[in-house]
Motif scaffolding. Structure first.
Motif, PDB file in Angstrom:
ATOM      1  N   GLU A  10      44.068  41.737  39.498  1.00 22.98           N
ATOM      2  CA  GLU A  10      42.992  42.115  40.416  1.00 22.98           C
ATOM      3  C   GLU A  10      42.547  43.545  40.117  1.00 22.98           C
ATOM      4  O   GLU A  10      43.373  44.425  39.885  1.00 22.98           O
ATOM      5  N   LEU A  11      41.237  43.773  40.150  1.00 26.14           N
ATOM      6  CA  LEU A  11      40.684  45.114  39.948  1.00 26.14           C
ATOM      7  C   LEU A  11      40.374  45.714  41.309  1.00 26.14           C
ATOM      8  O   LEU A  11      39.505  45.212  42.027  1.00 26.14           O
ATOM      9  N   PRO A  12      41.077  46.770  41.725  1.00 27.50           N
ATOM     10  CA  PRO A  12      40.796  47.392  43.022  1.00 27.50           C
ATOM     11  C   PRO A  12      39.431  48.072  43.022  1.00 27.50           C
ATOM     12  O   PRO A  12      38.802  48.251  41.973  1.00 27.50           O
ATOM     13  N   SER A  13      38.972  48.450  44.206  1.00 33.51           N
ATOM     14  CA  SER A  13      37.672  49.124  44.302  1.00 33.51           C
ATOM     15  C   SER A  13      37.756  50.471  43.592  1.00 33.51           C
ATOM     16  O   SER A  13      38.751  51.178  43.682  1.00 33.51           O
ATOM     17  N   GLY A  14      36.701  50.813  42.869  1.00 33.02           N
ATOM     18  CA  GLY A  14      36.679  52.060  42.109  1.00 33.02           C
ATOM     19  C   GLY A  14      37.140  51.892  40.673  1.00 33.02           C
ATOM     20  O   GLY A  14      37.134  52.844  39.909  1.00 33.02           O
ATOM     21  N   VAL A  15      37.578  50.694  40.302  1.00 32.93           N
ATOM     22  CA  VAL A  15      38.047  50.431  38.943  1.00 32.93           C
ATOM     23  C   VAL A  15      37.100  49.430  38.291  1.00 32.93           C
ATOM     24  O   VAL A  15      36.779  48.397  38.882  1.00 32.93           O
ATOM     25  N   THR A  16      36.639  49.759  37.084  1.00 33.36           N
ATOM     26  CA  THR A  16      35.765  48.848  36.351  1.00 33.36           C
ATOM     27  C   THR A  16      36.405  48.518  35.010  1.00 33.36           C
ATOM     28  O   THR A  16      37.077  49.358  34.414  1.00 33.36           O
ATOM     29  N   ALA A  17      36.180  47.286  34.571  1.00 29.08           N
ATOM     30  CA  ALA A  17      36.704  46.849  33.284  1.00 29.08           C
ATOM     31  C   ALA A  17      35.553  46.306  32.452  1.00 29.08           C
ATOM     32  O   ALA A  17      34.709  45.566  32.962  1.00 29.08           O
ATOM     33  N   THR A  18      35.510  46.710  31.177  1.00 29.63           N
ATOM     34  CA  THR A  18      34.497  46.192  30.264  1.00 29.63           C
ATOM     35  C   THR A  18      35.209  45.581  29.069  1.00 29.63           C
ATOM     36  O   THR A  18      36.233  46.089  28.617  1.00 29.63           O
ATOM     37  N   LEU A  19      34.641  44.506  28.570  1.00 31.25           N
ATOM     38  CA  LEU A  19      35.248  43.771  27.473  1.00 31.25           C
ATOM     39  C   LEU A  19      34.294  43.749  26.286  1.00 31.25           C
ATOM     40  O   LEU A  19      33.122  43.440  26.438  1.00 31.25           O
ATOM     41  N   SER A  20      34.800  44.113  25.101  1.00 31.96           N
ATOM     42  CA  SER A  20      34.005  44.007  23.879  1.00 31.96           C
ATOM     43  C   SER A  20      34.914  43.424  22.804  1.00 31.96           C
ATOM     44  O   SER A  20      35.792  44.105  22.286  1.00 31.96           O
ATOM     45  N   GLY A  21      34.711  42.138  22.525  1.00 30.47           N
ATOM     46  CA  GLY A  21      35.576  41.445  21.578  1.00 30.47           C
ATOM     47  C   GLY A  21      36.954  41.259  22.182  1.00 30.47           C
ATOM     48  O   GLY A  21      37.103  40.669  23.241  1.00 30.47           O
ATOM     49  N   GLN A  22      37.982  41.770  21.508  1.00 27.99           N
ATOM     50  CA  GLN A  22      39.350  41.679  22.009  1.00 27.99           C
ATOM     51  C   GLN A  22      39.805  42.983  22.659  1.00 27.99           C
ATOM     52  O   GLN A  22      40.960  43.114  23.027  1.00 27.99           O
ATOM     53  N   THR A  23      38.897  43.959  22.802  1.00 24.51           N
ATOM     54  CA  THR A  23      39.246  45.251  23.387  1.00 24.51           C
ATOM     55  C   THR A  23      38.752  45.315  24.825  1.00 24.51           C
ATOM     56  O   THR A  23      37.578  45.098  25.096  1.00 24.51           O
ATOM     57  N   ILE A  24      39.678  45.635  25.733  1.00 26.76           N
ATOM     58  CA  ILE A  24      39.320  45.801  27.141  1.00 26.76           C
ATOM     59  C   ILE A  24      39.480  47.282  27.483  1.00 26.76           C
ATOM     60  O   ILE A  24      40.451  47.925  27.069  1.00 26.76           O
ATOM     61  N   GLU A  25      38.490  47.824  28.189  1.00 31.80           N
ATOM     62  CA  GLU A  25      38.518  49.228  28.601  1.00 31.80           C
ATOM     63  C   GLU A  25      38.481  49.271  30.118  1.00 31.80           C
ATOM     64  O   GLU A  25      37.615  48.671  30.744  1.00 31.80           O
ATOM     65  N   VAL A  26      39.429  49.983  30.710  1.00 32.35           N
ATOM     66  CA  VAL A  26      39.541  50.088  32.164  1.00 32.35           C
ATOM     67  C   VAL A  26      39.273  51.530  32.558  1.00 32.35           C
ATOM     68  O   VAL A  26      39.913  52.454  32.051  1.00 32.35           O
ATOM     69  N   LYS A  27      38.285  51.720  33.465  1.00 33.01           N
ATOM     70  CA  LYS A  27      37.952  53.058  33.967  1.00 33.01           C
ATOM     71  C   LYS A  27      38.297  53.114  35.436  1.00 33.01           C
ATOM     72  O   LYS A  27      37.985  52.204  36.198  1.00 33.01           O
ATOM     73  N   GLY A  28      38.934  54.217  35.834  1.00 29.89           N
ATOM     74  CA  GLY A  28      39.314  54.404  37.228  1.00 29.89           C
ATOM     75  C   GLY A  28      39.164  55.840  37.636  1.00 29.89           C
ATOM     76  O   GLY A  28      38.688  56.681  36.871  1.00 29.89           O
ATOM     77  N   PRO A  29      39.593  56.160  38.856  1.00 34.96           N
ATOM     78  CA  PRO A  29      39.444  57.535  39.337  1.00 34.96           C
ATOM     79  C   PRO A  29      40.294  58.557  38.576  1.00 34.96           C
ATOM     80  O   PRO A  29      39.935  59.719  38.490  1.00 34.96           O
ATOM     81  N   LYS A  30      41.423  58.136  38.000  1.00 32.50           N
ATOM     82  CA  LYS A  30      42.299  59.080  37.312  1.00 32.50           C
ATOM     83  C   LYS A  30      42.036  59.187  35.817  1.00 32.50           C
ATOM     84  O   LYS A  30      42.189  60.256  35.240  1.00 32.50           O
ATOM     85  N   ALA A  31      41.717  58.068  35.160  1.00 32.56           N
ATOM     86  CA  ALA A  31      41.598  58.102  33.693  1.00 32.56           C
ATOM     87  C   ALA A  31      40.833  56.889  33.188  1.00 32.56           C
ATOM     88  O   ALA A  31      40.404  56.048  33.961  1.00 32.56           O
ATOM     89  N   THR A  32      40.712  56.825  31.873  1.00 35.01           N
ATOM     90  CA  THR A  32      40.136  55.683  31.179  1.00 35.01           C
ATOM     91  C   THR A  32      41.116  55.263  30.094  1.00 35.01           C
ATOM     92  O   THR A  32      41.587  56.106  29.331  1.00 35.01           O
ATOM     93  N   GLN A  33      41.430  53.962  30.036  1.00 36.91           N
ATOM     94  CA  GLN A  33      42.354  53.451  29.039  1.00 36.91           C
ATOM     95  C   GLN A  33      41.775  52.207  28.390  1.00 36.91           C
ATOM     96  O   GLN A  33      40.997  51.487  29.011  1.00 36.91           O
ATOM     97  N   SER A  34      42.190  51.958  27.152  1.00 38.03           N
ATOM     98  CA  SER A  34      41.742  50.747  26.467  1.00 38.03           C
ATOM     99  C   SER A  34      42.919  50.096  25.762  1.00 38.03           C
ATOM    100  O   SER A  34      43.908  50.754  25.421  1.00 38.03           O
ATOM    101  N   PHE A  35      42.807  48.783  25.572  1.00 35.85           N
ATOM    102  CA  PHE A  35      43.849  47.992  24.929  1.00 35.85           C
ATOM    103  C   PHE A  35      43.178  46.921  24.082  1.00 35.85           C
ATOM    104  O   PHE A  35      42.253  46.252  24.536  1.00 35.85           O
ATOM    105  N   THR A  36      43.641  46.777  22.846  1.00 42.79           N
ATOM    106  CA  THR A  36      43.118  45.740  21.961  1.00 42.79           C
ATOM    107  C   THR A  36      44.150  44.631  21.846  1.00 42.79           C
ATOM    108  O   THR A  36      45.260  44.860  21.361  1.00 42.79           O
ATOM    109  N   ALA A  37      43.794  43.453  22.322  1.00 43.10           N
ATOM    110  CA  ALA A  37      44.693  42.309  22.291  1.00 43.10           C
ATOM    111  C   ALA A  37      44.627  41.628  20.931  1.00 43.10           C
ATOM    112  O   ALA A  37      43.644  41.763  20.195  1.00 43.10           O
ATOM    113  N   THR A  38      45.665  40.881  20.609  1.00 47.47           N
ATOM    114  CA  THR A  38      45.681  40.132  19.355  1.00 47.47           C
ATOM    115  C   THR A  38      44.755  38.917  19.477  1.00 47.47           C
ATOM    116  O   THR A  38      44.283  38.585  20.563  1.00 47.47           O
ATOM    117  N   ASP A  39      44.540  38.232  18.364  1.00 44.67           N
ATOM    118  CA  ASP A  39      43.669  37.058  18.366  1.00 44.67           C
ATOM    119  C   ASP A  39      44.344  35.827  18.966  1.00 44.67           C
ATOM    120  O   ASP A  39      43.734  34.769  19.039  1.00 44.67           O
TER     121      ASP A  39
END
Length: 177
Positions: A10-39
């Motif tokens: 679940e994405l709480p309020s104030g957190v957004t997630a964007t997906l491009s290919g296999q990479t997901i980027e999560v932005k929140g009030p404290k930081a921004t992180q990204s993770f690339t999943a395998t195929d």
């Protein structure tokens, strides 16, 4: 079936997630992180939740399923609340203090230990015998805590050294006459 992988994140309020290919980027009030999943897995964002599903029934796909879901959940927790490790210092004359970006540790050696704090982690010393490590990446927070603890791990006879706040030190009996 992965019990962990089946649950959507679940994405709480104030957190957004964007997906491009296999990479997901999560932005929140404290930081921004990204993770690339395998195929081996498919990541989807729907109804304010992130779901991870395996692409096939191979062993590797099932392994990556639970791990990928946990990585996304850790990113969401990291950008909202963050992660924290607390260390305690026990021993006569053992103390810690923070000076700028350096943690100074007096641990009974003939010299003080200077530990440079890496980027992405904040280290504070509320008392001389307490160290609090905070950050948005659980792996980095845990690794910094382990590196600090490594300088003087607790010994089993008197319990002197640096230990985690919730750690139990198994005590041994001393020599008998």
């Amino acid at each position: 079936m992965s019990r962990i992988g089946k649950k959507p994140v679940e994405l709480p309020s104030g957190v957004t997630a964007t997906l491009s290919g296999q990479t997901i980027e999560v932005k929140g009030p404290k930081a921004t992180q990204s993770f690339t999943a395998t195929d081996d897995v498919t990541i989807a964002i729907e109804d304010n939740a992130v779901t991870v599903t395996p692409r096939g029934k191979s062993k590797r796909a099932r392994q990556q399923w639970g791990m990928s879901r946990t990585m996304v959940a850790n990113m969401v927790k990291g950008v909202t609340d963050g992660f924290k490790k607390e260390l305690e210092i026990n021993g006569v004359g053992y103390r810690a203090q923070i000076q700028g970006n350096t943690l100074k540790l007096s641990l009974g050696y003939s010299h003080d230990v200077d530990f440079d704090v890496p980027q992405g982690v904040t280290v504070t010393c509320p008392k001389q015998t307490e160290i609090v490590i905070e950050g948005d990446d659980p792996q980095l927070v845990g690794q910094v805590a382990a590196n600090i603890r490594e300088w003087r791990a607790p010994e089993p006879y008197k319990g002197k050294g640096i230990k985690y706040k919730d750690e139990y030190i198994f005590r041994k009996e001393g020599k008998k006459k």
